[in-house]
Structure formats: C-alpha cells, structure tokens
Design a protein around this motif. Sequence first.
Motif: not given
Length: 511
Positions: A190, A207, A211-213, A273, A275-276, A297, A508, A511
Amino acid sequence: MTVLIHKNKPADVTLLLEGTYPYVHGGVSSWVNQMICGLSHYTFSLVFIGSNPSQYGEMKYKIPDNVVHLEVHYLMEMKKDINSSKERKGHKGNAEAFQKIAQLHKGFREKKFPSAKALAGMLKVLGADKGGVSHEDFLYSEEAWEYILDSYKEFSTDPSFIDYFWTIRTMHAPIFVLDKIARNVPDSQFLHTISTGYAGFLGALISLKHNRKLLISEHGIYTKERKIDLFQADWITDHPDIFAGGGINSDIGYLRQLWVHFFEGLGRVAYESAESIISLYEGNRLRQLDGGADIKKTAVIPNGIQVERFLAARESRSTDIPMVVGLVGRVVSIKDIKTFIRAMHAVCSRIPEAEGWIVGPDSEDEDYANECKSLAVNMGLGDKIRFLGMQNVVEIFPQLGVNVLTSISEALPLVLLEGYASGVPAVATDVGACRELIFGSSQEDKLLGASGEVVPIANPDITAEAIIGLLTNSERWHKCQAVGIERVETFYREKMLFDEYNNIYQRMLEK
C-alpha cells in the motif's frame, strides 16, 4: 530518475515524500525517520520528489536497513527531458479526452467534485498515448490550444493571454511527470503519502493505476502552506489594478487564484482517492474537511517523542533558570526568525545578561539567513544572538531557559515536546497545535494547566513580554516546567504514535 537503493526485496509500504526526507532537516523529516525506525518490522520503499537538484544537497539522514528501495525524482529536470525528447510536431489531439479534463476543472471551479468512479475515468486519460492526453498532446495539439484559448476567454480576468498561457503550461507540466513516475513505481502492499500536493496526487495516480490503497498523513495542511507561498511569490504576474479594494484572500490576482485553485484541486483528488486521512490535531482535521475530505476517513494521531532520550538532559539542568532563549528550527521565513531577533532586542534591554540562540540549519534559504544575521548586527545584538547551526538538541536544551517558536505556520511541532521532556517551558505563536501543546487538548490535559505562553504571530513586543515573564518569575517558570513534563509524559509518548500507526498499517495490509 535516480535509484539510490534497490535490494530486490518486496516493500510493505511505499512512502511518497515531497521536498522532505531524506534531503531536508525539519519536523516532517524527523517524523518520517522516526516512523521508519520505530516500525522496523515493516519494509519501506521511498519515492522522493523535489523541484530541481540545486535545492537539495547530500542526504541529511542515514537510511535505515528496513528501507528496500529509494528513488529520487526532480520534476523540473524531468520536464526538461520531456520537452527535448521529441521533435515538436503539431497534431489534432483527442477531443473526448480533453472534454474529460474540462469536466474535472469544472468540478474544481464549482466545488462540485466528481464521484470516485468519474474521477478514475478522468485521471485515466492523463499521460495515455492512445485515447488520452499525453504530454506531447498537452504541449503541441490543436485541442490543447483550443481548450486553453476557450478557458481564457470564458474565465480569465487577467488581461495578458501570454501570461495565462504560460501559467497553464507551467502549472500542468509536473502532472505528466508524476504520471510517468506512477506508471513505473516499484511494487508494494500500500501507499503512504506525507502530504497532499504533488506527492498526494502521485499517490492517487498510483492507487488508480496499480490498485493500491492510499493512506495520507498531513502535518501542516499543504494547500494552506502553498497559499502562504503564493501570496508572497514575486514570480507571478499580477495586473496593477487587481489588488484594489480588498485583502489578499479576496482580491488577489487571477493567475495567483489559479495557482491556489490548482493546489486545492490536487488536494481534493488525493482526499477522494485515500482510504484513510490522518492529521496531527483537531484543527487540521477540520481544515481537511473544509478541503473536501470525507469525515468518515479522517482521524487524529498526534506526534510522540521518545521521552527517555531527554531524561539525561532534564537531570543535568541547573536549579537556576538559564537566561538563554532558544529557537530550535530551520532559518527560513516560515519560522519568522526576524520576529525572534526583534523580540530578543526587547528582552536584552530588560535582562542585559540574556542571550538568544538560533539552533538549526541556515542553508535552505541563504538570502533569508543573511538578512537575519544582518538584522541582529544592525539591532546591536551581534554579541547576543548566536546562530549555532545544527546541534544535538539533547545538549542544547539543558542550557535554555525558554524554548521559543515564532513561526507563522506549524502543525504539531516536535521541538516543543522535546523541550518539555528536557524541562524547558515554551513560548509559541498561536499556530497549528501550539495552543493545545501549551494549554492542553483534552479536558484531562487542560486540567494540568499551562506549560508556557501563546503569543500572536509577528508580534515581537508581546513575544518579548512572554519571555521576560517566564525568565523573571521563578515560581511560574517551575510550574510551567512541571506541567510540560507531565503533559509530554502522559499524552505524547512515542509508543502511542507507533501503536496507532501499527494498527492502521495492519488494516491497510488486510485490505
């Protein structure tokens, strides 16, 4: 691109670092180094981006063993390579792709941000040779020319099309460089960016493409800091009549506004974009929400320090209050060293034996550093103000009576916590989390009392009075000292920071 470390090992985390670690000293860089060392059970890949090599020297930190990759990119250097790599040829360009970019810009202007799905579709056209907008398309296509011309006619209030045209070109050139970096970034589980801005936008691109968090940790709020820079910038051309009738927040020139909106847009893309989204204190979390972050978030994780590192410094202190006032920080304009010097003029006139120590590197902005040194001499403080450069703060703090910050912008400055752990009360401007650090954050924290004084920015007289009030009142000084020690030991220990981020990193990875 320069690859300085590559160990052929997979990374858990890719850290995206803009203009900071490992090439710049300061609070953010210290925090990054602290995190890498403290979370040593994770492996890190580092992607550093800067403007050009002339602004950075040698690395300021020894790279820890759990860093498996380090690559360095200079946006202006790569821009030159792109401009010179192909023969300049005009061509039609992709009208549909430019329409998607127009929709994104429209959302920025109208504060109506697209959905995550729509945003992904818009970003996918960037840098694409087929079905998108490549850098060459942006520079030389008819569609790009027509888009810039139409936008100027519809929106610009600046009379110079030439200034507008080159502003748009200069503004967007790094975007295509970032797209190239994103396409070739090493693999990891991630992403963790330490700001929005270019690094945050790079995180959004990676991302999307891989396709990475994405996790965002902001110390200062990037868009706020860029606004300060942009309001002061002399490289932006303003029409002479632009400033009539108002302050810099309402009546700045159109091209200056354009730059502000650009960085606000980059921030929105990063927030959408992610995640947190982590901030250091509640005030900055609220600013993130104003900047478009989803409240679900966001979270607050304050800095923490290794209190034990400073116990020897505390124990070595004299029982007397040293008549030495210290400012530990880089000699740059955002730290407002000149206000510190002016305050020390008043302090020394009342306390003749007092000295002012400025402890930190002065190579980042040599012109400003020379101005500060000249100011000290011109105010008759040549033998009272000492520019000590980089020092071991564990050795410096026992010699200080007051730890001062005169910054015009801060997040949650580690130097105040380090001063507390060393037994030094603080005087700090009312910026960032300084008020919370001095008067407390939670109700439990506030009950401890004050560990110093908060003063307005750019006010040497009030700053001097606060310093004098502490140095000349032994009972009050020792009370502030005791509160500072209890505050840092109770609420700002390093282990708390590591535990919080370890939990986030585990989520992370899951996920």
